[in-house]
Design an enzyme around this catalytic site. Sequence first.
Site, mmCIF file in Angstrom:
data_model
loop_
_atom_site.group_PDB
_atom_site.id
_atom_site.type_symbol
_atom_site.label_atom_id
_atom_site.label_comp_id
_atom_site.label_asym_id
_atom_site.label_seq_id
_atom_site.Cartn_x
_atom_site.Cartn_y
_atom_site.Cartn_z
ATOM 1 N N SER A 189 -9.333 0.970 -2.211
ATOM 2 C CA SER A 189 -9.108 2.318 -1.700
ATOM 3 C C SER A 189 -9.562 2.837 -0.430
ATOM 4 O O SER A 189 -10.579 2.054 0.154
ATOM 5 C CB SER A 189 -9.612 3.416 -2.586
ATOM 6 O OG SER A 189 -11.066 3.375 -2.801
ATOM 7 N N CYS B 41 -0.497 -0.938 -4.064
ATOM 8 C CA CYS B 41 -0.474 -0.453 -2.490
ATOM 9 C C CYS B 41 0.694 -0.343 -1.709
ATOM 10 O O CYS B 41 0.923 0.596 -0.855
ATOM 11 C CB CYS B 41 -1.530 -0.798 -1.621
ATOM 12 S SG CYS B 41 -1.177 -2.657 -1.034
#
Length: 497
Positions: free
Chosen positions: A227, A282
Amino acid sequence: MVATISHWFDNKTFPGTSGNTAPVTNPATGAVTGQVALASIEDARAVIDAAAAAFPAWRDTSLAKRTQIIFKFRELLNERKGELAEIITSEHGKVVSDALGEVSRGQEVVEFACGIAHLLKGGMTENASTNVDVSSLRQPVGPVGIISPFNFPAMVPMWFFPIAIATGNTVVLKPSEKDPTAAIWMAELWAEAGLPAGVFNVLQGDKTSVDELLTNPAIKAISFVGSTPIAQYVYATGTAHGKRVQALGGAKNHAIVLPDADLDLAADAMVNAGFGSAGERCMAISALVAVGDIADELVAKITERTNTLKIGDGTKDSDMGPLVTKVHRDKVASYIDAGEKDGATIVVDGRTVQPDGGADGFWLGPTLIDHVTTDMSVYTDEIFGPVLSVIRVDSYDEALELVNSSQFGNGTAIFTNDGGAARRFQNEVEVGMVGINVPIPVPMAYYSFGGWKNSLFGDTHAHGAEGVHFFTRGKVVTTRWLDPSHGGLNLGFPQNN
């Protein structure tokens, strides 16, 4: 009693001394299937020390020998990739076919690394000055750390470690504690391929392990995927301790569909890119930007396709599996709740899914949300789940502005049959990886993977030529040797040369 997944160094398992563990679950059933060791600082240092001790000998191992070992690893992985896929499914939850695809994409980087001898060739200039030659070399940086996420327990580490090993570095891999077994399986395969002890090591754990990698002076470089907030932390901490860092962060990937696009192709792509691997990637498309008057028809086509998907245990005949943990499942569901509360239209509601799997599995079906606006959390935040939001705009310029105003710049796509519009988009969009009628534009291994803006911290992308440069340092050698004719007897008349 469940098995303990240990650390790995010196080509053998190492249980560690901390005594601390975390549960590992099967997301399709909710059952605890193992416990992973959580390293103490002393455990982490033992693994790092093994990598440091192995570095000088591996650095000096010939390229021919390194390449032979990498080729052997490739052959073994091809023979047994089904085993690795089953491990991934059992701990991550993705369907087996998706797990096999993950392994195959990682294998591309292994194959790229097999050509490392060509990639490490330096340059040479003869007689740069009178009788002076200059040459350039690339040499390994030393022991390196790889911190990988839960969503691709094989592929993401393979973005880095084949090149790191091929270029002469030693590796400490810190996998996610949610699905740690794949890392040990790959370590065993490296040992079988003939990799010397200490060259590839696995450090299990949590923040203690991460912080030791980021601060230990023996570790010279860090590769991270996760993240954005953690990527920022990894980059700031690692560079503050003198390390080279590539920290790949989060994303909010947009797909723009122009009015002239093939809507059937676009609808197929949105379902594949939005819901594959349960949206836990992602490069997933999470924001569909419909331009002009096509939105109603496009949403209908996506809905029709989404309703045919079979959700269930990844070992069965399913299209999409569960999410990785109950905590994550509930977090993703909370975004759907918020979108509904904010006035968006829930077209397909994954909260009501009836899966073919365990009653206690971490289930959330594909979710399609229409009439999303840019102030809603379902649009602004990286959700990392099977949630596709539809944003309606009137023009290409509005669509481009949405993408370019995002804090993220990982991947994007445009669907159109207009070559001029596509060319303009690839030029104007502020994103690192662009697809034209391709929803997930993950590049081949000989190109480099990485985004812009808050999707990447550091200047170097993964694999490809940039990956080779990340794991090596340049050195320039300037040389002058005396001409042998300067010595000895010479009875001839002196000459001016």
